[in-house]
Every structure is written in structure tokens, then in C-alpha cells.
Design a protein around this motif. Structure first.
Motif, short mmCIF file in Angstrom:
data_model
loop_
_atom_site.label_atom_id
_atom_site.label_comp_id
_atom_site.label_asym_id
_atom_site.label_seq_id
_atom_site.Cartn_x
_atom_site.Cartn_y
_atom_site.Cartn_z
N LEU A 66 0.83 -1.20 0.00
CA LEU A 66 0.00 0.00 0.00
C LEU A 66 0.87 1.25 0.00
N LEU A 67 1.91 1.26 0.81
CA LEU A 67 2.82 2.40 0.88
C LEU A 67 3.48 2.65 -0.46
N LEU A 68 3.98 1.60 -1.09
CA LEU A 68 4.66 1.77 -2.38
C LEU A 68 3.69 2.23 -3.47
N ALA A 69 2.46 1.69 -3.45
CA ALA A 69 1.47 2.09 -4.46
C ALA A 69 1.11 3.57 -4.29
N LEU A 70 0.88 4.00 -3.05
CA LEU A 70 0.56 5.41 -2.81
C LEU A 70 1.73 6.32 -3.20
N ALA A 71 2.95 5.87 -2.93
CA ALA A 71 4.13 6.67 -3.29
C ALA A 71 4.20 6.87 -4.80
N VAL A 72 3.96 5.82 -5.57
CA VAL A 72 3.98 5.93 -7.03
C VAL A 72 2.87 6.87 -7.50
N MET A 73 1.67 6.73 -6.93
CA MET A 73 0.56 7.59 -7.33
C MET A 73 0.85 9.06 -7.04
N VAL A 74 1.44 9.35 -5.88
CA VAL A 74 1.76 10.74 -5.55
C VAL A 74 2.84 11.28 -6.47
N LEU A 75 3.82 10.47 -6.81
CA LEU A 75 4.86 10.92 -7.75
C LEU A 75 4.26 11.25 -9.11
N VAL A 76 3.32 10.44 -9.57
CA VAL A 76 2.65 10.72 -10.85
C VAL A 76 1.88 12.03 -10.78
N VAL A 77 1.16 12.25 -9.67
CA VAL A 77 0.40 13.48 -9.51
C VAL A 77 1.32 14.69 -9.46
N GLU A 78 2.43 14.58 -8.72
CA GLU A 78 3.37 15.71 -8.64
C GLU A 78 3.99 16.00 -10.00
N PHE A 79 4.32 14.97 -10.77
CA PHE A 79 4.88 15.19 -12.10
C PHE A 79 3.86 15.87 -13.01
N TRP A 80 2.60 15.43 -12.88
CA TRP A 80 1.54 16.05 -13.69
C TRP A 80 1.36 17.52 -13.31
N ARG A 81 1.39 17.84 -12.02
CA ARG A 81 1.29 19.22 -11.59
C ARG A 81 2.46 20.06 -12.12
N TRP A 82 3.65 19.47 -12.08
CA TRP A 82 4.84 20.17 -12.56
C TRP A 82 4.75 20.46 -14.06
N LYS A 83 4.21 19.49 -14.82
CA LYS A 83 4.06 19.67 -16.26
C LYS A 83 3.04 20.77 -16.57
N ARG A 84 2.09 20.96 -15.68
CA ARG A 84 1.08 22.00 -15.89
C ARG A 84 1.52 23.35 -15.36
N GLY A 85 2.75 23.47 -14.89
CA GLY A 85 3.30 24.74 -14.48
C GLY A 85 3.23 25.04 -13.00
N ALA A 86 2.73 24.11 -12.19
CA ALA A 86 2.66 24.33 -10.76
C ALA A 86 4.05 24.22 -10.13
N VAL A 87 4.24 24.93 -9.03
CA VAL A 87 5.50 24.85 -8.30
C VAL A 87 5.46 23.62 -7.40
N VAL A 88 6.42 22.74 -7.57
CA VAL A 88 6.46 21.48 -6.81
C VAL A 88 7.71 21.46 -5.95
N ASP A 89 7.55 21.19 -4.71
CA ASP A 89 8.68 21.03 -3.79
C ASP A 89 9.19 19.59 -3.92
N TRP A 90 10.14 19.42 -4.82
CA TRP A 90 10.60 18.06 -5.11
C TRP A 90 11.36 17.45 -3.95
N ALA A 91 11.94 18.26 -3.09
CA ALA A 91 12.68 17.71 -1.94
C ALA A 91 11.74 16.95 -1.02
N SER A 92 10.62 17.59 -0.65
CA SER A 92 9.66 16.91 0.22
C SER A 92 8.98 15.76 -0.50
N ALA A 93 8.69 15.94 -1.79
CA ALA A 93 8.04 14.87 -2.54
C ALA A 93 8.92 13.62 -2.60
N LEU A 94 10.20 13.81 -2.84
CA LEU A 94 11.11 12.66 -2.90
C LEU A 94 11.29 12.03 -1.52
#
Length: 342
Positions: A66-94
Motif C-alpha cells: 500500500l505504501l509503495l502504491a501510494l508513493a507511485v501515485m503521488v509521484l505521478v500526480v506531482e509530475f503532472w502538476r509540474w508539467k502543468r506549471g505548478a511549483v512542486v517542492d521536489w525535496a519533500s516529494a522525494l
């Protein structure tokens, strides 16, 4: 009822109240920072206890997947937000999506701890990142929604997590090995070492939270966010990261609570819901804002439950939850309505 029975019931009330106090602290923390009434708080308790039991049985807990699946889903969401121009704090996301999940996977799959301390640490590492990951997936996109909408999301998330708990662990209950097998006789009253562990750890956590919020810069930033989100944001405090941290602390508190109660009672996949509700009653006593009042409310709930189990055992849950009615009535007379912040 004689004095000895009253002392035994009082002891049970203190132990149960300590656990409800931890639940209340977590609920007050999350609500004050994010306005989320976090109904699934009890699922962290159940997942922590059951993951510990599975580790002690020499198996891999499904909470890892469950932890690994949620981690992958959040990474996909953060990448999608970044592609749309949102500011992403990659340090905390990683940190939440890569470092901690990989560390948990390494502990479970490679090191396979056999000591109780190692298994407890592994359990905490499995459960704690679930908080900020769930926050980023379910709550952060609705950060400006009303409290009612956030409550609806919490109820839905609770249903999903309970279903996953049944899928992961089955309908049977589990107990874990006690952290202390000692037995003491205090004034003619038998006291188990595990009960002292529960009370002692609760006091340590309360003291740690007091020092964290009173002395550290991060704690003061969380307090500022709780008091005024807009003002905190204008002062440069990253309120989104405050949400991450508050949910991480709530998940950590829930996991610790699960480790504490698993040796004392059989834990099922849905046990956490009832514990979380009693913690919610205690949090309501504190107005979902005051930590000391929430702790006092937790002790009151614990004592009421203990003595009700003696006088009216079939109705003890009813009596505990009925406590919320006079509290809400009193607060409705002594508080003023405040509109949600825009």
C-alpha cells in the motif's frame, strides 16, 4: 463495588484514556492545521498493530505494498502538476515518496528484523509516510473546500481504508508480544508492565509534542498555520508542507497507539474506528482546538468507559458517545460562529 474494584476500574480507565488521548491529540493537530476532521485516524492504529503482528509472524505486511502504491501515485500526480506549471517542492516529494518507502522496503524485505525494537521501528516507518501521502492525494487538491466537504472525503477515505484492511489482514484478530511481561502489585492492585508502558509512552509523547510546538521553529510554524492560515502563508510559511507534517505526526501517533494496545487487546481490521471515535469525543471536549482539554476529555472518556463496563456493560459504548451531547450543547451556548476563511 468496593475500593479494590474501583481502583482496578480506575487503572483501566487511565490506560484506555492514555490511548484515547493520543487519538485526540492527533485529531486536534490535523484539524487545527488543515481543517480536516480526520475520521480515518483509527485506521493508522489498526494498520500499525496488524503490521506489527504480521512482522512477528515472519511475513511481509501488505501495508508495504500500500505504501509503495501510494508513493507511485503521488509521484505521478506531482509530475503532472509540474508539467502543468505548478511549483512542486521536489525535496519533500522525494522524501515522502522515495526515501522513506524505500527505507521501509529495505527493512522489511532485506533486513527482516527479528528483535521487537526493530519490528516496532519498521512498523513506524511503514505507517508514518501513509499520512502525508494520503493528504497529498485526497485532501490537498481540496484545501480550499468547506469543512463539510473535507468531512465527506474523510468518511469516504475511511470506508476505503477499512476495506483494504479486510483485504490485507482478513477478518481474524491478532495480538502482539508485550513490550513488558512484568507484573507489579501496587497497594494490592495488580498492574501489568504493558499498562505502565502505555502510560509512560503517552506521557513522553505529550512532553515531546509540548517541546516541539513550544521550542522548535517547525512547531511554531504549525501553530501559526493553525491560528491563521492566510497570515502564515503571507509570512512565508509553506502551508502545504504544514499539512504534510501534521498528517505525518498523526500517522506516527496512530502507529504508536497501535503498537501499545496490540498486546492488551485483540485487534481486528476495523478496531481502529471505535478507538478513533472515542478519541474524537475527547477532541470535541477540547473544542478541536485545545490539547490540554482534549487530554482531560480522553481521561474522562476512559474513566466513563471503565466504570460503565461495570455498572452497565451492554450500554458502555452508548454512554461514552452520549457524552458528546452535553459537551456540544454547552459549547453551542458559549461559543460564537466563525465563518470559514476564504
Amino acid at each position: 463495588m468496593d475500593l479494590q474494584i474501583a481502583l482496578l476500574l480506575g487503572q483501566d480507565g487511565i490506560v484506555n484514556g492514555a490511548v484515547y488521548g493520543l487519538m485526540a491529540l492527533a485529531l486536534v493537530l490535523v484539524f487545527s492545521v488543515t481543517r480536516v476532521i480526520f475520521i480515518p485516524q483509527g485506521e493508522f492504529v489498526a494498520f500499525g498493530a496488524l503490521s506489527m503482528a504480521v512482522l512477528q509472524a515472519g511475513r511481509v505486511p501488505a501495508t508495504l505494498w500500500l505504501l509503495l502504491a501510494l508513493a507511485v501515485m503521488v509521484l505521478v500526480v506531482e509530475f503532472w502538476r509540474w508539467k502543468r506549471g505548478a511549483v512542486v517542492d521536489w525535496a519533500s516529494a522525494l522524501a515522502w515518496c522515495v526515501v522513506l518507502p524505500l527505507a521501509a522496503a529495505a527493512l522489511v524485505l532485506l533486513l527482516k528484523p527479528t528483535s521487537m525494537a526493530g519490528q516496532a521501528l519498521t512498523t513506524l516507518l511503514l505507517i508514518m509516510p501513509l499520512g502525508p501521502l494520503l493528504y497529498r492525494l485526497a485532501y490537498r487538491p481540496l484545501a480550499s473546500a468547506s469543512v463539510l466537504m473535507l468531512l465527506i472525503v474523510s468518511v469516504a477515505l475511511h470506508g476505503v481504508l477499512v476495506g483494504l484492511g479486510l483485504l490485507f489482514f482478513g477478518a481474524e484478530g491478532y495480538r502482539t508480544t508485550a513490550f513488558s511481561e512484568e507484573r507489579f502489585d501496587i497497594g494490592g492492585i495488580p498492574v501489568s508492565g504493558q499498562s505502565l508502558v502505555v502510560v509512560g509512552v503517552t506521557l513522553l509523547l505529550v512532553l515531546a509534542m509540548f517541546l516541539f510546538f513550544g521550542r522548535s521553529m517547525i512547531g511554531k510554524a504549525l501553530r501559526a498555520t493553525a491560528i491563521n492560515r492566510v497570515g502564515a502563508r503571507l509570512s512565508g510559511i509553506p502551508t502545504e508542507l504544514s499539512g504534510d507534517l501534521s498528517f505525518a505526526l498523526a500517522a506516527l501517533i496512530g502507529a504508536v497507539s497501535g503498537l501499545l494496545i496490540a498486546p492488551l487487546t485483540t485487534v481486528y481490521y476495523d478496531t481502529g474506528f471505535l478507538i478513533g471515535l472515542k478519541g474524537f469525543v475527547a477532541a470535541i471536549v477540547g473544542g478541536l482546538a485545545s490539547y490540554p482539554l482534549a487530554l482531560a476529555g480522553a481521561l474522562l472518556v476512559g474513566q466513563l468507559e471503565a466504570f460503565a463496563s461495570f455498572w452497565a456493560s451492554p450500554f458502555k459504548e452508548v454512554l461514552v458517545f452520549t457524552l458528546i451531547i452535553p459537551v456540544l450543547w454547552w459549547r453551542s451556548l458559549h461559543s460564537h460562529h466563525v465563518e470559514d476563511e476564504e
